[in-house]
Design a protein around this motif. Structure first.
Motif, mmCIF file in Angstrom:
data_model
loop_
_atom_site.group_PDB
_atom_site.id
_atom_site.type_symbol
_atom_site.label_atom_id
_atom_site.label_comp_id
_atom_site.label_asym_id
_atom_site.label_seq_id
_atom_site.Cartn_x
_atom_site.Cartn_y
_atom_site.Cartn_z
ATOM 1 N N ARG A 105 -19.039 3.421 11.728
ATOM 2 C CA ARG A 105 -18.083 2.565 12.452
ATOM 3 C C ARG A 105 -16.971 2.132 11.510
ATOM 4 N NH1 ARG A 105 -18.817 -3.033 11.735
ATOM 5 N NH2 ARG A 105 -20.567 -3.558 10.362
ATOM 6 N N LEU A 106 -15.832 1.794 12.089
ATOM 7 C CA LEU A 106 -14.691 1.344 11.313
ATOM 8 C C LEU A 106 -14.979 -0.039 10.759
ATOM 9 C CD1 LEU A 106 -11.999 2.834 10.824
ATOM 10 C CD2 LEU A 106 -10.996 1.430 12.638
ATOM 11 N N ALA A 107 -15.145 -0.120 9.475
ATOM 12 C CA ALA A 107 -15.513 -1.410 8.857
ATOM 13 C C ALA A 107 -15.023 -1.441 7.413
ATOM 14 C CB ALA A 107 -17.022 -1.598 8.894
ATOM 15 N N PHE A 161 0.826 -1.207 0.000
ATOM 16 C CA PHE A 161 0.000 0.000 0.000
ATOM 17 C C PHE A 161 0.863 1.261 0.000
ATOM 18 C CE2 PHE A 161 -1.851 -3.335 2.766
ATOM 19 C CZ PHE A 161 -2.822 -3.791 1.891
ATOM 20 N N ASP A 162 0.466 2.239 -0.816
ATOM 21 C CA ASP A 162 1.199 3.502 -0.853
ATOM 22 C C ASP A 162 0.338 4.691 -0.470
ATOM 23 O OD1 ASP A 162 -0.451 3.678 -3.041
ATOM 24 O OD2 ASP A 162 1.150 3.873 -4.533
ATOM 25 N N SER A 163 -0.920 4.448 -0.102
ATOM 26 C CA SER A 163 -1.824 5.526 0.304
ATOM 27 C C SER A 163 -2.994 4.907 1.055
ATOM 28 C CB SER A 163 -2.335 6.301 -0.914
ATOM 29 O OG SER A 163 -3.158 5.462 -1.720
ATOM 30 N N LEU A 164 -3.757 5.740 1.716
ATOM 31 C CA LEU A 164 -4.949 5.232 2.401
ATOM 32 C C LEU A 164 -5.968 4.658 1.416
ATOM 33 C CD1 LEU A 164 -6.621 4.772 4.954
ATOM 34 C CD2 LEU A 164 -7.390 7.161 4.783
ATOM 35 N N PRO A 165 -6.313 5.321 0.315
ATOM 36 C CA PRO A 165 -7.277 4.731 -0.618
ATOM 37 C C PRO A 165 -6.848 3.364 -1.139
ATOM 38 C CG PRO A 165 -6.980 7.056 -1.103
ATOM 39 C CD PRO A 165 -5.944 6.700 -0.075
ATOM 40 N N ALA A 166 -5.534 3.141 -1.220
ATOM 41 C CA ALA A 166 -5.042 1.856 -1.718
ATOM 42 C C ALA A 166 -5.280 0.717 -0.730
ATOM 43 C CB ALA A 166 -3.548 1.957 -2.036
ATOM 44 N N CYS A 167 -5.684 1.047 0.497
ATOM 45 C CA CYS A 167 -5.893 0.032 1.538
ATOM 46 C C CYS A 167 -7.300 -0.560 1.519
ATOM 47 C CB CYS A 167 -5.611 0.636 2.915
ATOM 48 S SG CYS A 167 -3.892 1.108 3.173
ATOM 49 N N ARG A 168 -8.086 -0.273 0.502
ATOM 50 C CA ARG A 168 -9.431 -0.846 0.429
ATOM 51 C C ARG A 168 -9.359 -2.382 0.488
ATOM 52 N NH1 ARG A 168 -13.938 1.432 -1.047
ATOM 53 N NH2 ARG A 168 -12.834 3.174 -2.045
ATOM 54 N N GLY A 169 -10.164 -2.961 1.380
ATOM 55 C CA GLY A 169 -10.183 -4.411 1.543
ATOM 56 C C GLY A 169 -9.105 -4.945 2.462
ATOM 57 N N ALA A 170 -8.224 -4.068 2.967
ATOM 58 C CA ALA A 170 -7.138 -4.514 3.839
ATOM 59 C C ALA A 170 -7.647 -4.753 5.259
ATOM 60 C CB ALA A 170 -6.008 -3.479 3.840
ATOM 61 N N ARG A 171 -6.776 -5.284 6.108
ATOM 62 C CA ARG A 171 -7.097 -5.543 7.508
ATOM 63 C C ARG A 171 -6.650 -4.349 8.351
ATOM 64 N NH1 ARG A 171 -3.389 -10.622 8.037
ATOM 65 N NH2 ARG A 171 -2.125 -9.077 6.903
ATOM 66 N N GLY A 175 -11.463 -4.967 4.928
ATOM 67 C CA GLY A 175 -11.869 -6.357 4.853
ATOM 68 C C GLY A 175 -12.066 -6.994 6.209
ATOM 69 N N ALA A 176 -11.325 -6.522 7.219
ATOM 70 C CA ALA A 176 -11.425 -7.073 8.572
ATOM 71 C C ALA A 176 -10.928 -6.023 9.555
ATOM 72 C CB ALA A 176 -10.607 -8.356 8.703
ATOM 73 N N THR A 177 -11.435 -6.087 10.791
ATOM 74 C CA THR A 177 -11.073 -5.139 11.841
ATOM 75 C C THR A 177 -10.580 -5.899 13.063
ATOM 76 O OG1 THR A 177 -12.757 -3.587 11.069
ATOM 77 C CG2 THR A 177 -11.882 -3.230 13.279
ATOM 78 N N LEU A 178 -9.464 -5.468 13.616
ATOM 79 C CA LEU A 178 -8.870 -6.082 14.807
ATOM 80 C C LEU A 178 -8.705 -5.024 15.885
ATOM 81 C CD1 LEU A 178 -7.342 -8.432 16.261
ATOM 82 C CD2 LEU A 178 -5.251 -7.559 15.151
ATOM 83 N N GLU A 179 -9.289 -5.244 17.058
ATOM 84 C CA GLU A 179 -9.099 -4.345 18.194
ATOM 85 C C GLU A 179 -7.976 -4.904 19.062
ATOM 86 O OE1 GLU A 179 -11.647 -2.274 21.853
ATOM 87 O OE2 GLU A 179 -12.691 -3.223 20.169
ATOM 88 N N THR A 180 -6.916 -4.120 19.258
ATOM 89 C CA THR A 180 -5.692 -4.632 19.878
ATOM 90 C C THR A 180 -5.523 -4.249 21.347
ATOM 91 O OG1 THR A 180 -4.401 -2.682 19.247
ATOM 92 C CG2 THR A 180 -4.525 -4.510 17.653
ATOM 93 N N GLY A 181 -6.193 -3.203 21.817
ATOM 94 C CA GLY A 181 -6.077 -2.785 23.206
ATOM 95 C C GLY A 181 -5.066 -1.694 23.473
ATOM 96 N N SER A 182 -4.168 -1.431 22.528
ATOM 97 C CA SER A 182 -3.175 -0.365 22.726
ATOM 98 C C SER A 182 -2.539 -0.023 21.384
ATOM 99 C CB SER A 182 -2.079 -0.802 23.704
ATOM 100 O OG SER A 182 -1.259 -1.813 23.135
ATOM 101 N N HIS A 183 -1.919 1.153 21.317
ATOM 102 C CA HIS A 183 -1.220 1.523 20.093
ATOM 103 C C HIS A 183 -0.024 0.605 19.850
ATOM 104 C CE1 HIS A 183 -3.465 4.951 18.753
ATOM 105 N NE2 HIS A 183 -3.294 5.614 19.884
ATOM 106 N N LEU A 184 0.687 0.230 20.920
ATOM 107 C CA LEU A 184 1.787 -0.714 20.748
ATOM 108 C C LEU A 184 1.269 -2.046 20.232
ATOM 109 C CD1 LEU A 184 4.228 -0.228 23.778
ATOM 110 C CD2 LEU A 184 4.608 0.348 21.373
ATOM 111 N N GLY A 185 0.094 -2.451 20.718
ATOM 112 C CA GLY A 185 -0.517 -3.680 20.229
ATOM 113 C C GLY A 185 -0.830 -3.591 18.751
ATOM 114 N N SER A 186 -1.265 -2.422 18.294
ATOM 115 C CA SER A 186 -1.549 -2.244 16.866
ATOM 116 C C SER A 186 -0.264 -2.300 16.047
ATOM 117 C CB SER A 186 -2.266 -0.914 16.632
ATOM 118 O OG SER A 186 -3.536 -0.912 17.246
#
Length: 261
Positions: A259-261, A100-110, A140-151
């Protein structure tokens, strides 16, 4: 009243946690030396405690109702890329080897986010994505990590493809965990908003608030510590300054991206 205090938001490493605690001790020495410094488990309950003398919160919970329970003391000004005075942004990051080189290019990403009540990791990212979403969806998918370091770890370990990281946290992470941050790269910044505010219970007296606002004295006492904490000073913003965070949420909802989806 027996007061309590904590600065929980930027304890990115044990060394930083020790510096934040030491700064807090110096501030409390001028106000209420007997204040107990605690390590809260439930931040939302902690921020609403009537015996809270000083703490730091995220701007998103602040505008979503916390402001009714607390007084705004000050907003830190950090020396970090993405900060401008008392305002900060989120850094959009992906894996170093991702295509990915931009935010729009992240369509369908996790996507990874630290928490749904985070301005930097969720609200600002949702606002940035909203113009690119189709029928309320982008990722394409969303993961909640609990912290920025977790992300950041989720990106480095190929469990996610993109995340929004508080730019101050990102600067601290680059200082403390260069091996981790070398495994990600930046795609850009979100819209800026007021930084994470220092708050106090409504029961804290005006003269105590005035003393707490003399935070720059604690910085000047140990310039080396201020440098490690990347603190340049403190601004005194009106509570209304944080309305821009709610505006970001509203703009995303108007764009049918609630929502983030």
């Amino acid at each position: 009243m027996n007061w309590i205090a904590a600065l929980p938001m930027y304890n990115v490493s044990p060394a930083l946690a020790a510096d934040w605690r030491a700064l807090l001790v110096d501030v409390l020495r001028q106000v209420e030396p007997s204040t107990e410094i605690v390590e809260p488990d439930d931040l939302h309950a902690f921020w609403r405690r009537p015996d809270l003398l000083i703490s730091q919160t995220c701007g998103y919970p602040f505008v979503l109702g916390l402001h009714e329970h607390v007084q705004l003391i000050a907003t830190p000004q950090f020396d970090a890329p993405g900060c401008d005075g008392a305002r900060y942004s989120s850094v959009l990051v992906t894996r170093a080897d991702a295509p990915f080189d931009s935010l729009p290019a992240c369509r369908g990403a996790r996507v990874a986010c630290n928490a749904t009540d985070s301005n930097s990791g969720y609200n600002a990212l949702r606002h940035a994505v909203a113009p690119h979403a189709v029928e309320g969806r982008f990722f394409g998918a969303t993961l909640e990590t609990g912290s920025h370091l977790g992300s950041l770890r989720a990106l480095a370990e190929d469990r996610a493809d993109i995340a929004a990281i508080d730019c101050v946290t990102m600067a601290f992470a680059r200082d403390a965990f260069p091996e981790l941050t070398s495994r990600v790269r930046e795609l850009g910044l979100t819209r800026s908003s007021p930084g994470l505010p220092l708050i106090a219970s409504k029961r804290v007296r005006p003269e105590q608030i005035d003393t707490l606002r003399a935070l720059d004295d604690a910085l000047a006492a140990l310039p080396e510590r201020a440098t490690r904490l990347r603190l340049k000073g403190f601004a005194h913003l009106p509570p209304e300054a944080y309305d821009s965070i709610r505006q970001m949420e509203n703009e995303a909802r108007v764009a049918n991206y609630a929502r983030l989806a």
